[in-house]
Every structure is written in C-alpha cells, then in structure tokens.
Write an enzyme that holds these catalytic residues in place. Structure first.
Site: not given
Length: 364
Positions: A22, A34, A39, A77, A79, A117, A135, A196, A199, A300
């Site tokens: 950011r 990204e 996941q 990491l 995948y 995504y 997502d 909540c 929120c 997985s």
DNA sequence: AAGTCGGGGGG
DNA sequence: CCCCCAGACTT
C-alpha cells in the site's frame, strides 16, 4: 441514505493496515502482492514480498531471472505454479507490452496466472478502473450483509456475489472500495467470532440482525481426503553427497527438488516401495538398509506420511528419466536448491546429524 | 462443475 | 483435528 460503499470506504480510510504494497503505485509491485496473496494470509506474504522485490525490483529483473532463482524465492510459500506462471508472465510483459503491466481486461487476463480476481484487483488498485473483486473475504462480507444462505462452494453463488459487487462498486476510488471489503473481511467480518461491534455495516447487516453469522456463509461439507504412504531414498556417494531429483515443471511441486521416491502400492512393504521407485526413476538397484525418519505432511487435497530410508546402490549408475534431472549435492550446498516443505524437514534433520553419523551410513 | 495445486495459523 | 486464506487452471 449513506450507501454500503460510502460507509465501508470511510471505515477503510480510518482503519486500514499499513501494508508494504500500500506504499507503492508501481503496477509491477502490486501485481507481485496480488499473486502472493492468492489463498495466502497477509502475515505470511509480507516477508516473501519484501525479499522478492529486493531480488527482482523490476519486471525486467524477473523476466531475465532463472526459474530456479524465482522458485527459491517462492520456497515455502506454496502453490508453486503461481511462481512459475508469474515468471512466464513477466517475460510476456517485457516481450509483448514493452515492460508495462497492461491496463485493459483482455490483455491482463491473457497473462499466465491472472484470473478474474487478480485482473480486477490490478485494474482497480493500480489503474483506478471500476472492476469489482470477489474473493473469500468479499463472499463472506456480502453473504452476511444480504443474508445469502446459498452454498458458497458453488460457482453460481460466486456469480451472484459478483453481480452484487458490480452494482455496489463506486466510480470514485474503486480500488479503495475493493480493498475496503477485503480488509473488513480480514479484520472484522472474520470467519469465526466476527467483531460485529466494530463493523460500519452492522445496522444494515442481515446476518448480524438475525444472529446468523455462525450459519452464513454456508459451505457444504468437504470431502474426505486420502492419506498416502510415501517412500523416499537417501543415497550418499563417496564424497558424502546426497542424490536429489528435479520434479518436472508440469507436475505438482514442479521445478522443485526432492529426494527420489514415491507412493507405496498395495501388497508391498515400504522398503520394497523405496527400491521399486528408485529402480523406476533412476534405473538403479538399491539396498534399503535403515530408516532415517518418518514425517507427516498435509497438502491441499491429500495427506502423506513420508518414510525416508538410507539406501545403498548395489547395481547401476543413477540416470534420470528423460523429463528429469538429478544431482549430487553436499549438505553445505543443498540450500541453494528449492525444496518443498516435507523435504526441507528431512534436510533439517540430516543437518542435525554430525559427520560421524553420516559416514556411518556411508560405510555400511 | 469438479478436481488439482501448498503451507501456515487459529480454534 | 478441523477450518480458512486478496484463486487459477484444467478437464
């Protein structure tokens, strides 16, 4: 009259976490984040993100790198096709897009590893375009907000959520809106025990109003996953080097190294399985003379117990199958190569043996 | 629409 | 032990 979007974006601007990606407008850096975040939790990604960009600061550095170096940066990491696809896509960006991450849908989704995504995330966050992301966080926030009880395992449910966010996303700061919904899902509207009270959407949230945050989102039960017994061989040569094999790119864990071995079949012992696998993979006849260690590991979609045996070559010279490569490496240089987690655990155990232990196995 | 693809953190 | 995570790709 204040909309979903106004409330959540205002909340985001006050409560957003200070995350590395950011701090930049560079589409390349946002892209890296990204892909890593697919996941994968934010806290896990941060150190990988920092190290990766230190090693590959621009898309040109990545495009020119060896795949082994990219996978070494990705080691742990998971995948790993994400890393392989990212590397491939970096070359496409350099070759076809003059080094610039494309900013239109058809071009960016043509890149390997960028699906709906990631395309939406990049186009909205890096290029201020109005594409809504869906997502796991978005599905949870919106299904609770609208009281949607459909099975979130089904693609039709995801499509329904996509239509809703397409409708909610504002012209102004679409990237902030997308990040706001995900941030709320990650920090407030959590899977268990959502907070909540904090929120900004509480007064309009149907699941909160009906005390259904435990039932929404609904996910149908997962199938049982198999548990396999894996037999692997540890083979030392006269120079105290271990034999490792490279997994083919198309396979699971492709591009990573491993101790050779494979699945135990019915009606064979683990020792027989080890000898059979080494015969099939390397064309050698081995004596399986002692067990080094067992370890359990979860992937997985299946689990394994890995049984590592010390082996000695009785006959033949190890030769890889056509699609594979093998190498003899010492424990001092083995960390230069990328390994999956279960093998890393074995390596750590081997390093805890002193040299006398190691030569004992060699002389046996 | 279903299966394949990792690893870690939290309850 | 289970679940979930800023999903994509293949069939």
């Amino acid at each position: 009259m204040s909309s979903f979007s106004d409330k959540i974006v205002a909340w985001y601007q006050e409560n957003k976490r200070d995350l590395p990606w950011r701090k930049t407008d560079d589409p390349y850096k946002i892209w890296i984040s990204e892909i890593m975040l697919q996941q994968t939790r934010v806290d896990t990604v941060i150190p990988y993100y920092e190290r990766f960009l230190e090693r590959f600061p621009t898309v040109y550095d990545l495009a020119e790198a060896d795949q082994q170096d990219v996978l070494k940066s990705w080691e742990g990491l998971g995948y790993y096709s994400r890393g392989r696809n990212l590397h491939h896509a970096s070359k496409t960006v350099v070759d076809k897009f003059d080094g610039n991450v494309p900013s239109v849908w058809d071009e960016i989704t043509s890149l390997k590893g960028i699906g709906p995504y990631t395309a939406s995330a990049l186009l909205s966050i890096a290029f201020q375009k109005k594409y809504a992301v869906v997502d796991g966080n978005v599905i949870r926030v919106l299904s609770r907000y609208y009281g949607i009880q459909d099975d979130i395992r089904k693609s039709t449910t995801k499509n329904r959520i996509q239509e809703l966010t397409d409708d909610l996303i504002p012209e102004d700061k679409p990237g902030d809106f997308n990040q706001a919904v995900m941030e709320l899902g990650a920090t407030v509207c959590t899977p268990q025990n959502p907070n909540c009270n904090d929120c900004p959407l509480f007064v309009d949230c149907i699941a909160a109003k009906r005390a259904q945050t435990d039932e929404i989102p609904y996910k149908s039960p997962a199938k049982k996953i198999p548990h396999h017994q894996i037999a692997v061989g540890l083979i030392l040569n006269q120079k105290n080097e271990l034999l490792i094999a490279l997994r083919p790119n198309e396979s699971m864990l492709g591009g990573l190294w491993e101790f050779p071995g494979g699945k135990q079949e019915e009606d064979e012992t683990l020792q027989e399985a080890t000898a059979r696998e080494l015969s099939e993979e390397l064309g050698v006849e081995v004596e399986v003379f002692s067990k080094f260690r067992d370890l359990r590991h979860a992937y997985s979609h299946f689990k394994i117990t890995m049984h590592a045996f010390w082996c000695r070559i009785k006959n033949g010279d190890p030769k890889p199958k056509s699609s594979q490569k093998i190498k003899w490496v010492s424990l001092d240089e083995i960390d230069e190569f990328p390994f999956p987690k279960a093998n890393k655990t074995l390596i750590k155990g081997l390093k805890n043996l002193d040299k006398d232990d190691l030569s004992h196995y060699l002389d046996n």
